[in-house]
Motif scaffolding. Structure first.
Motif, PDB file in Angstrom:
ATOM      1  N   HIS A  67       0.821  -1.211   0.000  1.00  0.00           N
ATOM      2  CA  HIS A  67       0.000   0.000   0.000  1.00  0.00           C
ATOM      3  C   HIS A  67       0.856   1.262   0.000  1.00  0.00           C
ATOM      4  O   HIS A  67       0.524   2.269  -0.645  1.00  0.00           O
ATOM      5  N   GLU A  68       1.981   1.198   0.721  1.00  0.00           N
ATOM      6  CA  GLU A  68       2.845   2.391   0.780  1.00  0.00           C
ATOM      7  C   GLU A  68       3.492   2.686  -0.579  1.00  0.00           C
ATOM      8  O   GLU A  68       3.779   3.853  -0.886  1.00  0.00           O
ATOM      9  N   ILE A  69       3.696   1.670  -1.392  1.00  0.00           N
ATOM     10  CA  ILE A  69       4.245   1.931  -2.734  1.00  0.00           C
ATOM     11  C   ILE A  69       3.239   2.782  -3.527  1.00  0.00           C
ATOM     12  O   ILE A  69       3.606   3.756  -4.194  1.00  0.00           O
ATOM     13  N   GLU A  70       1.960   2.414  -3.412  1.00  0.00           N
ATOM     14  CA  GLU A  70       0.929   3.186  -4.122  1.00  0.00           C
ATOM     15  C   GLU A  70       0.835   4.596  -3.561  1.00  0.00           C
ATOM     16  O   GLU A  70       0.759   5.575  -4.302  1.00  0.00           O
ATOM     17  N   ARG A  71       0.837   4.700  -2.222  1.00  0.00           N
ATOM     18  CA  ARG A  71       0.688   6.024  -1.580  1.00  0.00           C
ATOM     19  C   ARG A  71       1.816   6.970  -1.948  1.00  0.00           C
ATOM     20  O   ARG A  71       1.587   8.147  -2.205  1.00  0.00           O
ATOM     21  N   ILE A  72       3.056   6.468  -1.969  1.00  0.00           N
ATOM     22  CA  ILE A  72       4.175   7.391  -2.229  1.00  0.00           C
ATOM     23  C   ILE A  72       4.120   7.874  -3.681  1.00  0.00           C
ATOM     24  O   ILE A  72       4.505   9.029  -3.974  1.00  0.00           O
ATOM     25  N   LYS A  73       3.608   7.055  -4.563  1.00  0.00           N
ATOM     26  CA  LYS A  73       3.454   7.514  -5.959  1.00  0.00           C
ATOM     27  C   LYS A  73       2.390   8.608  -6.043  1.00  0.00           C
ATOM     28  O   LYS A  73       2.534   9.573  -6.804  1.00  0.00           O
ATOM     29  N   GLU A  74       1.336   8.465  -5.235  1.00  0.00           N
ATOM     30  CA  GLU A  74       0.302   9.513  -5.204  1.00  0.00           C
ATOM     31  C   GLU A  74       0.891  10.819  -4.655  1.00  0.00           C
ATOM     32  O   GLU A  74       0.599  11.906  -5.154  1.00  0.00           O
ATOM     33  N   VAL A  75       1.707  10.699  -3.599  1.00  0.00           N
ATOM     34  CA  VAL A  75       2.347  11.894  -3.026  1.00  0.00           C
ATOM     35  C   VAL A  75       3.185  12.594  -4.099  1.00  0.00           C
ATOM     36  O   VAL A  75       3.106  13.812  -4.291  1.00  0.00           O
ATOM     37  N   ARG A  76       3.976  11.813  -4.798  1.00  0.00           N
ATOM     38  CA  ARG A  76       4.841  12.383  -5.852  1.00  0.00           C
ATOM     39  C   ARG A  76       4.005  13.094  -6.927  1.00  0.00           C
ATOM     40  O   ARG A  76       4.362  14.176  -7.417  1.00  0.00           O
ATOM     41  N   ALA A  77       2.877  12.494  -7.251  1.00  0.00           N
ATOM     42  CA  ALA A  77       2.044  13.061  -8.324  1.00  0.00           C
ATOM     43  C   ALA A  77       1.369  14.364  -7.907  1.00  0.00           C
ATOM     44  O   ALA A  77       0.963  15.145  -8.775  1.00  0.00           O
ATOM     45  N   THR A  78       1.250  14.594  -6.596  1.00  0.00           N
ATOM     46  CA  THR A  78       0.509  15.787  -6.161  1.00  0.00           C
ATOM     47  C   THR A  78       1.424  16.867  -5.575  1.00  0.00           C
ATOM     48  O   THR A  78       0.929  17.861  -5.048  1.00  0.00           O
ATOM     49  N   ALA A  79       2.742  16.685  -5.654  1.00  0.00           N
ATOM     50  CA  ALA A  79       3.648  17.686  -5.064  1.00  0.00           C
ATOM     51  C   ALA A  79       4.720  18.112  -6.063  1.00  0.00           C
ATOM     52  O   ALA A  79       5.255  17.291  -6.802  1.00  0.00           O
ATOM     53  N   LYS A  80       5.011  19.424  -6.065  1.00  0.00           N
ATOM     54  CA  LYS A  80       6.086  19.908  -6.957  1.00  0.00           C
ATOM     55  C   LYS A  80       7.444  19.446  -6.440  1.00  0.00           C
ATOM     56  O   LYS A  80       8.307  19.058  -7.218  1.00  0.00           O
ATOM     57  N   THR A  81       7.633  19.532  -5.135  1.00  0.00           N
ATOM     58  CA  THR A  81       8.923  19.180  -4.531  1.00  0.00           C
ATOM     59  C   THR A  81       8.696  18.151  -3.439  1.00  0.00           C
ATOM     60  O   THR A  81       7.809  18.331  -2.598  1.00  0.00           O
ATOM     61  N   VAL A  82       9.465  17.080  -3.463  1.00  0.00           N
ATOM     62  CA  VAL A  82       9.357  16.058  -2.407  1.00  0.00           C
ATOM     63  C   VAL A  82      10.649  16.037  -1.593  1.00  0.00           C
ATOM     64  O   VAL A  82      11.746  15.898  -2.143  1.00  0.00           O
ATOM     65  N   VAL A  83      10.496  16.185  -0.279  1.00  0.00           N
ATOM     66  CA  VAL A  83      11.638  16.134   0.640  1.00  0.00           C
ATOM     67  C   VAL A  83      11.530  14.851   1.458  1.00  0.00           C
ATOM     68  O   VAL A  83      10.492  14.583   2.080  1.00  0.00           O
ATOM     69  N   ALA A  84      12.579  14.030   1.442  1.00  0.00           N
ATOM     70  CA  ALA A  84      12.623  12.838   2.308  1.00  0.00           C
ATOM     71  C   ALA A  84      13.147  13.283   3.669  1.00  0.00           C
ATOM     72  O   ALA A  84      14.246  13.835   3.771  1.00  0.00           O
TER      73      ALA A  84
END
Ligand code: SF4
Ligand code: SF4
Ligand code: SF4
Length: 263
Positions: A67-84
């Motif tokens: 499920h987290e694989i799907e969620r992180i892809k959604e996060v990436r799709a909705t954010a200009k910049t991703v900070v780990a």
């Protein structure tokens, strides 16, 4: 005329919440920051949510379930910049210890009913699943560095993060080197600065929770530390801790293993 504030979303994946708490621990600084940004999604802080897309996604935790694989892809799709955010997100964190073992065996030992669990064989950093724009290491992260990262992003510049190792922080604090003075194994020379050399200052060797420093010399570190081992495999265990899945630390352990199979 009003200018729209950049929107920031903070997400949790598999983690202990400690890095999100570092953000909350900013206290007064967080209030100042709140004047400059719109905290649109941050469940640890508020149930109020504004829909994306967001300008900045700050993500804590590693990817450990389908499920987290799907969620992180959604996060990436909705954010200009991703900070780990933190060592779970940048290197898999303590969860990644299972990457060197049998995940099913761990589950059997830890849980009464492992059959209810859905997990991946490995726990991995965000960068193994999505492009990540910026990584901030630490377990937990240093709150001053979190502020620096956010301010840098708001000003469209690179953050000013220390490029040197924990050793320099020892020198700045006037901490006598426990590796040289007492022969206590310490991987501070191979570890990024950021914590203020907490462990050596209380007489304990660094175990690398801020991840590998840029200039680490793996061979030299391993050779020196093996001469100080208090039990067989100590050097490999030091590197195979919280940041153990980071490629540099993995390489060091891989080089050690033929000499120390049981590590
Ligand atoms: S990096 Fe450390 S403090 Fe941050 S979420 Fe992971 S385990 Fe917790
Ligand atoms: S105690 Fe560790 S981190 Fe500090 S100076 Fe010595 S080797 Fe470096
Ligand atoms: S383990 Fe190393 S990096 Fe982590 S707090 Fe201790 S000294 Fe700092």
């Amino acid at each position: 005329m009003t200018t729209k504030k950049p929107t920031v979303a903070v997400y949790k994946f598999s983690s202990c919440d400690g890095c999100q708490l570092s953000i909350l621990n900013m206290e007064d600084d967080l209030l100042d920051l709140a004047d400059a940004i719109d905290i649109a999604y941050f469940l640890e802080a508020t149930r109020a949510q504004k829909p994306g897309p967001y300008d900045i996604a700050i993500v804590e935790g590693s990817i450990t379930t389908p499920h987290e694989i799907e969620r992180i892809k959604e996060v990436r799709a909705t954010a200009k910049t991703v900070v780990a955010l933190g060592t779970c997100a940048t290197a898999g964190g303590i969860q990644a210890l299972r990457n060197f073992a049998n995940a099913d065996e761990f589950a059997r030992v830890v849980y009464g009913h492992p059959e209810y669990l859905q997990y991946l064989e490995t726990a991995t950093p965000l960068s193994e699943h999505i492009p990540v724009d910026l990584e901030l290491w630490g377990c937990p992260v240093n709150k001053a560095q979190v502020i620096e990262v956010i301010v840098a992003l708001l000003n469209n510049r690179l953050p000013n993060l220390p490029p040197y190792s924990v050793c320099l922080e020892c020198k700045r604090r006037g901490t006598i080197c426990i590796l040289v003075d007492k022969g206590i194994p310490c991987i501070g020379p191979a570890t990024q600065a950021g914590c203020g050399a907490i462990c050596p200052t209380i007489g304990r060797g660094c175990y690398g929770c801020f991840g590998p420093s840029r200039d680490v010399n793996p061979g030299a570190m391993a050779t020196m530390l093996r001469q100080l081992e208090r039990y067989p495999g100590e050097t490999a265990r030091l590197f195979r801790g919280i940041s153990g899945y980071a490629p540099t630390f993995r390489t060091i352990v891989d080089d050690l293993l033929p000499a120390n199979e049981e590590a």
